[in-house]
Design a protein around this motif. Sequence first.
Motif, PDB file in Angstrom:
ATOM      1  N   ALA A  25       0.849  -1.200   0.000  1.00 54.62           N
ATOM      2  CA  ALA A  25       0.000   0.000   0.000  1.00 54.62           C
ATOM      3  C   ALA A  25       0.883   1.248   0.000  1.00 54.62           C
ATOM      4  CB  ALA A  25      -0.931  -0.034   1.210  1.00 54.62           C
ATOM      5  N   CYS A  26       1.582   1.478  -1.108  1.00 51.06           N
ATOM      6  CA  CYS A  26       2.555   2.572  -1.165  1.00 51.06           C
ATOM      7  C   CYS A  26       1.892   3.941  -0.942  1.00 51.06           C
ATOM      8  CB  CYS A  26       3.279   2.569  -2.508  1.00 51.06           C
ATOM      9  SG  CYS A  26       4.122   1.005  -2.829  1.00 51.06           S
ATOM     10  N   GLY A  27       0.616   4.058  -1.303  1.00 53.10           N
ATOM     11  CA  GLY A  27      -0.067   5.345  -1.172  1.00 53.10           C
ATOM     12  C   GLY A  27      -0.161   5.827   0.266  1.00 53.10           C
ATOM     13  N   ILE A  28      -0.133   4.918   1.226  1.00 54.60           N
ATOM     14  CA  ILE A  28      -0.226   5.352   2.633  1.00 54.60           C
ATOM     15  C   ILE A  28       1.089   5.094   3.369  1.00 54.60           C
ATOM     16  CG2 ILE A  28      -2.725   5.065   2.838  1.00 54.60           C
ATOM     17  CD1 ILE A  28      -2.084   2.359   4.322  1.00 54.60           C
ATOM     18  N   CYS A  29       2.157   4.812   2.632  1.00 54.61           N
ATOM     19  CA  CYS A  29       3.419   4.449   3.277  1.00 54.61           C
ATOM     20  C   CYS A  29       4.217   5.696   3.657  1.00 54.61           C
ATOM     21  CB  CYS A  29       4.248   3.579   2.331  1.00 54.61           C
ATOM     22  SG  CYS A  29       5.854   3.155   3.023  1.00 54.61           S
ATOM     23  N   PRO A  30       4.668   5.798   4.906  1.00 51.49           N
ATOM     24  CA  PRO A  30       5.437   6.987   5.316  1.00 51.49           C
ATOM     25  C   PRO A  30       6.817   7.055   4.650  1.00 51.49           C
ATOM     26  CG  PRO A  30       5.380   5.348   7.080  1.00 51.49           C
ATOM     27  CD  PRO A  30       4.451   4.856   6.011  1.00 51.49           C
ATOM     28  N   ARG A  56      11.068   8.178  -0.334  1.00 52.42           N
ATOM     29  CA  ARG A  56      12.459   7.755  -0.487  1.00 52.42           C
ATOM     30  C   ARG A  56      12.584   6.303  -0.919  1.00 52.42           C
ATOM     31  NH1 ARG A  56      14.479   8.098   5.762  1.00 52.42           N
ATOM     32  NH2 ARG A  56      16.201   6.866   4.977  1.00 52.42           N
ATOM     33  N   CYS A  57      11.504   5.707  -1.395  1.00 52.45           N
ATOM     34  CA  CYS A  57      11.525   4.285  -1.735  1.00 52.45           C
ATOM     35  C   CYS A  57      11.953   4.103  -3.194  1.00 52.45           C
ATOM     36  CB  CYS A  57      10.141   3.691  -1.511  1.00 52.45           C
ATOM     37  SG  CYS A  57      10.096   1.938  -1.921  1.00 52.45           S
ATOM     38  N   VAL A  58      13.123   3.496  -3.385  1.00 54.48           N
ATOM     39  CA  VAL A  58      13.701   3.388  -4.730  1.00 54.48           C
ATOM     40  C   VAL A  58      12.935   2.370  -5.584  1.00 54.48           C
ATOM     41  CG1 VAL A  58      15.816   2.946  -6.025  1.00 54.48           C
ATOM     42  CG2 VAL A  58      15.956   3.985  -3.747  1.00 54.48           C
TER      43      VAL A  58
HETATM   44 FE1  SF4 Z   1       5.720   0.846  -1.069  1.00 55.08          FE
HETATM   45 FE2  SF4 Z   1       8.298   1.236  -0.635  1.00 55.08          FE
HETATM   46 FE3  SF4 Z   1       6.529   1.805   1.267  1.00 55.08          FE
HETATM   47 FE4  SF4 Z   1       7.027  -0.694   0.645  1.00 55.08          FE
HETATM   48  S1  SF4 Z   1       8.482   0.727   1.526  1.00 55.08           S
HETATM   49  S2  SF4 Z   1       4.995   0.208   0.936  1.00 55.08           S
HETATM   50  S3  SF4 Z   1       7.366  -0.544  -1.545  1.00 55.08           S
HETATM   51  S4  SF4 Z   1       6.699   2.800  -0.697  1.00 55.08           S
END
Ligand code: SF4
Length: 317
Positions: A158-163, A167-169
Amino acid sequence: MLQQTTVAAVRGYFLAFVERWPTVRDLASAEDEDVMAAWAGLGYYARARNLLKCARRVADELDGKFPSTRADLQDLPGIGPYTSAAIASIAFDQPETVVDGNVERVMSRLCCVEEPLPNSKPELTRLAEGLTPNARAGDYAQAVMDLGATVCTPRNPACGICPLVSRCVARERGIAQELPRKIRKPAKPIRNGVAYVVQRADGALLVETRPPEGLLGGMLGWPTTDWGERPPPAPPIDADWQSLGAEVRHTFTHFHLRLSIRVARVSDRAVPERGRFMPWDEFDASALPTVMRKVHDLALPLPDAADLGQSVATEAD
Ligand code: SF4
């Protein structure tokens, strides 16, 4: 309890366990069979045996107090790198890094590590260590594990709610869901065996406590043959064995097991070559590990002889 298991599977067991043995000294003085029975159904029974050994060491040699450093914790039975880091950071707020499958997944995506597991483990551990703060390391450890369990899930993160999204490559490159890559494991072999369910005329059942070491060590069960490609028969008592015509299938970490079932009724004077008769009113199926409970559910109550197939000549198995 949570190693290799989900919170949902553990919750009921944990609450019952800590109610029955609320302190480390209570657990240390528990009977082995009671602890193994309370663990029945959770699997990975070496954890229960080690927990008991660990409680006894802490109670007898450490005045009931757990050590607080990772190195001293790892000296205790059953506590390895993962558990020692979890206890040191969560219980004692030491800046140690906890790395479980959830943390590996978050790290591999956050830093886009494409090398497959398990080869990438050292790299993922190093990345996780680099992010561990000195303050509130325990809160941080639980936050990353929860992020992996609830947001950065194996499928459909659920990348849309991920803090961490900014910075997630892997997310930026559109390959988050493909990570972590894993080296394909070889197929598990199949082992066969026979479980023997015997009931005396007074209702008592023939049970066996398995040897303390090894698979299902210390657990209550039905006498069985060895488990292998074609193990020789090993009936635990002289009886007119009948085949139940049904098979239990169970998967362990390293193999699939197929257990056929032989049943027999014997007189009150019958003497087993191994195992012991447990009176019917003392027998509790919930004390059996899952594979043995599957045998119980298929075999009991014993069918009438007329409903069974031919007698089984055990030498010819
Ligand atoms: Fe998405 Fe990266 Fe967050 Fe995992 S860490 S939920 S892949 S944005």
